[in-house]
Design a protein around this motif. Structure first.
Motif, PDB file in Angstrom:
ATOM      1  N   ILE A 193      38.148  43.529  42.938  1.00  0.00           N
ATOM      2  CA  ILE A 193      38.324  42.938  41.608  1.00  0.00           C
ATOM      3  C   ILE A 193      37.307  41.817  41.415  1.00  0.00           C
ATOM      4  O   ILE A 193      36.641  41.732  40.378  1.00  0.00           O
ATOM      5  CB  ILE A 193      39.762  42.414  41.409  1.00  0.00           C
ATOM      6  N   GLN A 194      37.163  40.952  42.416  1.00  0.00           N
ATOM      7  CA  GLN A 194      36.210  39.853  42.330  1.00  0.00           C
ATOM      8  C   GLN A 194      34.778  40.376  42.151  1.00  0.00           C
ATOM      9  O   GLN A 194      34.020  39.888  41.322  1.00  0.00           O
ATOM     10  CB  GLN A 194      36.292  38.967  43.573  1.00  0.00           C
ATOM     11  N   LYS A 195      34.426  41.391  42.924  1.00  0.00           N
ATOM     12  CA  LYS A 195      33.084  41.979  42.824  1.00  0.00           C
ATOM     13  C   LYS A 195      32.859  42.562  41.424  1.00  0.00           C
ATOM     14  O   LYS A 195      31.783  42.406  40.842  1.00  0.00           O
ATOM     15  CB  LYS A 195      32.907  43.049  43.901  1.00  0.00           C
ATOM     16  N   TYR A 196      33.868  43.228  40.883  1.00  0.00           N
ATOM     17  CA  TYR A 196      33.757  43.801  39.545  1.00  0.00           C
ATOM     18  C   TYR A 196      33.555  42.709  38.498  1.00  0.00           C
ATOM     19  O   TYR A 196      32.669  42.805  37.637  1.00  0.00           O
ATOM     20  CB  TYR A 196      35.004  44.630  39.219  1.00  0.00           C
ATOM     21  N   ILE A 197      34.360  41.654  38.569  1.00  0.00           N
ATOM     22  CA  ILE A 197      34.231  40.557  37.612  1.00  0.00           C
ATOM     23  C   ILE A 197      32.844  39.917  37.722  1.00  0.00           C
ATOM     24  O   ILE A 197      32.214  39.603  36.716  1.00  0.00           O
ATOM     25  CB  ILE A 197      35.354  39.521  37.811  1.00  0.00           C
ATOM     26  N   GLU A 198      32.352  39.755  38.938  1.00  0.00           N
ATOM     27  CA  GLU A 198      31.030  39.167  39.142  1.00  0.00           C
ATOM     28  C   GLU A 198      29.901  40.056  38.620  1.00  0.00           C
ATOM     29  O   GLU A 198      28.782  39.576  38.413  1.00  0.00           O
ATOM     30  CB  GLU A 198      30.809  38.862  40.622  1.00  0.00           C
ATOM     31  N   SER A 199      30.183  41.334  38.390  1.00  0.00           N
ATOM     32  CA  SER A 199      29.150  42.233  37.871  1.00  0.00           C
ATOM     33  C   SER A 199      28.842  41.965  36.395  1.00  0.00           C
ATOM     34  O   SER A 199      27.812  42.388  35.898  1.00  0.00           O
ATOM     35  CB  SER A 199      29.563  43.689  38.067  1.00  0.00           C
ATOM     36  N   PHE A 200      29.733  41.257  35.706  1.00  0.00           N
ATOM     37  CA  PHE A 200      29.493  40.896  34.308  1.00  0.00           C
ATOM     38  C   PHE A 200      28.545  39.704  34.251  1.00  0.00           C
ATOM     39  O   PHE A 200      28.601  38.811  35.093  1.00  0.00           O
ATOM     40  CB  PHE A 200      30.805  40.514  33.605  1.00  0.00           C
ATOM     41  N   GLU A 201      27.697  39.691  33.247  1.00  0.00           N
ATOM     42  CA  GLU A 201      26.833  38.536  33.028  1.00  0.00           C
ATOM     43  C   GLU A 201      27.646  37.436  32.360  1.00  0.00           C
ATOM     44  O   GLU A 201      28.619  37.710  31.656  1.00  0.00           O
ATOM     45  CB  GLU A 201      25.660  38.905  32.126  1.00  0.00           C
ATOM     46  N   TYR A 202      27.222  36.175  32.583  1.00  0.00           N
ATOM     47  CA  TYR A 202      27.880  35.057  31.916  1.00  0.00           C
ATOM     48  C   TYR A 202      27.339  34.938  30.492  1.00  0.00           C
ATOM     49  O   TYR A 202      26.154  35.122  30.245  1.00  0.00           O
ATOM     50  CB  TYR A 202      27.655  33.742  32.667  1.00  0.00           C
ATOM     51  N   ASN A 203      28.212  34.610  29.565  1.00  0.00           N
ATOM     52  CA  ASN A 203      27.845  34.472  28.156  1.00  0.00           C
ATOM     53  C   ASN A 203      27.321  33.058  27.902  1.00  0.00           C
ATOM     54  O   ASN A 203      28.092  32.126  27.697  1.00  0.00           O
ATOM     55  CB  ASN A 203      29.060  34.764  27.276  1.00  0.00           C
ATOM     56  N   PHE A 204      26.006  32.902  27.913  1.00  0.00           N
ATOM     57  CA  PHE A 204      25.363  31.614  27.655  1.00  0.00           C
ATOM     58  C   PHE A 204      24.999  31.430  26.185  1.00  0.00           C
ATOM     59  O   PHE A 204      24.385  30.424  25.824  1.00  0.00           O
ATOM     60  CB  PHE A 204      24.067  31.492  28.481  1.00  0.00           C
TER      61      PHE A 204
ATOM     62  N   LEU B 182      43.400  43.689  35.996  1.00  0.00           N
ATOM     63  CA  LEU B 182      43.083  44.551  37.138  1.00  0.00           C
ATOM     64  C   LEU B 182      44.073  44.391  38.300  1.00  0.00           C
ATOM     65  O   LEU B 182      44.186  45.277  39.133  1.00  0.00           O
ATOM     66  CB  LEU B 182      41.651  44.282  37.620  1.00  0.00           C
ATOM     67  N   SER B 183      44.767  43.276  38.347  1.00  0.00           N
ATOM     68  CA  SER B 183      45.726  43.093  39.438  1.00  0.00           C
ATOM     69  C   SER B 183      47.122  43.618  39.087  1.00  0.00           C
ATOM     70  O   SER B 183      48.023  43.586  39.932  1.00  0.00           O
ATOM     71  CB  SER B 183      45.811  41.610  39.844  1.00  0.00           C
ATOM     72  N   GLN B 184      47.286  44.117  37.871  1.00  0.00           N
ATOM     73  CA  GLN B 184      48.542  44.796  37.516  1.00  0.00           C
ATOM     74  C   GLN B 184      48.566  46.139  38.256  1.00  0.00           C
ATOM     75  O   GLN B 184      47.539  46.726  38.480  1.00  0.00           O
ATOM     76  CB  GLN B 184      48.628  45.043  36.009  1.00  0.00           C
TER      77      GLN B 184
ATOM     78  N   TRP C 296      41.793  52.369  43.336  1.00  0.00           N
ATOM     79  CA  TRP C 296      42.142  52.342  44.752  1.00  0.00           C
ATOM     80  C   TRP C 296      43.149  53.426  45.107  1.00  0.00           C
ATOM     81  O   TRP C 296      43.948  53.828  44.282  1.00  0.00           O
ATOM     82  CB  TRP C 296      42.781  51.004  45.118  1.00  0.00           C
ATOM     83  N   ALA C 297      43.088  53.803  46.378  1.00  0.00           N
ATOM     84  CA  ALA C 297      44.137  54.663  46.930  1.00  0.00           C
ATOM     85  C   ALA C 297      45.359  53.778  47.178  1.00  0.00           C
ATOM     86  O   ALA C 297      45.241  52.559  47.311  1.00  0.00           O
ATOM     87  CB  ALA C 297      43.663  55.287  48.243  1.00  0.00           C
ATOM     88  N   SER C 298      46.513  54.372  47.254  1.00  0.00           N
ATOM     89  CA  SER C 298      47.742  53.585  47.439  1.00  0.00           C
ATOM     90  C   SER C 298      47.775  52.866  48.788  1.00  0.00           C
ATOM     91  O   SER C 298      48.500  51.892  48.954  1.00  0.00           O
ATOM     92  CB  SER C 298      48.976  54.477  47.296  1.00  0.00           C
ATOM     93  N   SER C 299      46.965  53.309  49.735  1.00  0.00           N
ATOM     94  CA  SER C 299      46.972  52.700  51.068  1.00  0.00           C
ATOM     95  C   SER C 299      46.059  51.478  51.195  1.00  0.00           C
ATOM     96  O   SER C 299      46.024  50.842  52.238  1.00  0.00           O
ATOM     97  CB  SER C 299      46.549  53.748  52.108  1.00  0.00           C
ATOM     98  N   VAL C 300      45.333  51.134  50.141  1.00  0.00           N
ATOM     99  CA  VAL C 300      44.397  50.010  50.201  1.00  0.00           C
ATOM    100  C   VAL C 300      45.165  48.696  50.278  1.00  0.00           C
ATOM    101  O   VAL C 300      46.159  48.499  49.583  1.00  0.00           O
ATOM    102  CB  VAL C 300      43.470  50.019  48.959  1.00  0.00           C
ATOM    103  N   THR C 301      44.680  47.786  51.123  1.00  0.00           N
ATOM    104  CA  THR C 301      45.354  46.501  51.313  1.00  0.00           C
ATOM    105  C   THR C 301      45.140  45.601  50.096  1.00  0.00           C
ATOM    106  O   THR C 301      44.144  45.732  49.386  1.00  0.00           O
ATOM    107  CB  THR C 301      44.823  45.771  52.556  1.00  0.00           C
ATOM    108  N   PRO C 302      46.055  44.661  49.866  1.00  0.00           N
ATOM    109  CA  PRO C 302      45.865  43.701  48.764  1.00  0.00           C
ATOM    110  C   PRO C 302      44.553  42.927  48.889  1.00  0.00           C
ATOM    111  O   PRO C 302      43.887  42.667  47.886  1.00  0.00           O
ATOM    112  CB  PRO C 302      47.070  42.770  48.883  1.00  0.00           C
ATOM    113  N   GLU C 303      44.161  42.574  50.087  1.00  0.00           N
ATOM    114  CA  GLU C 303      42.909  41.847  50.293  1.00  0.00           C
ATOM    115  C   GLU C 303      41.709  42.668  49.812  1.00  0.00           C
ATOM    116  O   GLU C 303      40.814  42.154  49.136  1.00  0.00           O
ATOM    117  CB  GLU C 303      42.740  41.493  51.769  1.00  0.00           C
TER     118      GLU C 303
END
Length: 80
Positions: free
Chosen positions: A20-31, A77-79, A7-14
Motif C-alpha cells: 500500500i505504501q509503495k502504491y501511494i508513493e507511486s503518485f506524484e505530489y500535487n505542487f 486500500l486497507s479495507q 493480494w492473496a488471502s495468505s499475505v501478511t498484514p506487513e
C-alpha cells in the motif's frame, strides 16, 4: 496508470501495508496549488463512504495528490 495492489488471502498484514505504501508513493505530489479532488466536504465530518469515494476517484484518475488524498488511499486500500 498504476494498478492498485491485490493480494492473496495468505499475505501478511506487513506485506499488505508495504505494498500500500509503495502504491501511494507511486503518485506524484500535487505542487500546482490547485486541488484536483474535492476533499472539503470530507473534512467537515462527512461519512467514511465519502472518503472511500474520493479514494476511488484518485485511483481512477491517477492525478497528482496531496497528503490528505494519500491518507484516503491508505484507508481505502486497507479495507478488506
Amino acid at each position: 496508470k498504476i494498478e492498485p495492489p491485490r493480494w492473496a488471502s495468505s499475505v501478511t498484514p506487513e506485506t499488505r501495508h508495504r505494498s500500500i505504501q509503495k502504491y501511494i508513493e507511486s503518485f506524484e505530489y500535487n505542487f500546482t496549488g490547485e486541488n484536483f479532488f474535492n476533499v472539503k466536504g470530507v473534512r467537515q465530518n462527512q461519512s467514511l463512504f465519502r472518503v472511500l469515494e474520493v479514494a476511488k476517484r484518485v485511483i481512477r484518475e491517477a492525478l497528482p495528490i496531496k497528503c490528505v488524498e494519500a491518507v484516503y488511499l491508505g484507508i481505502y486500500l486497507s479495507q478488506n
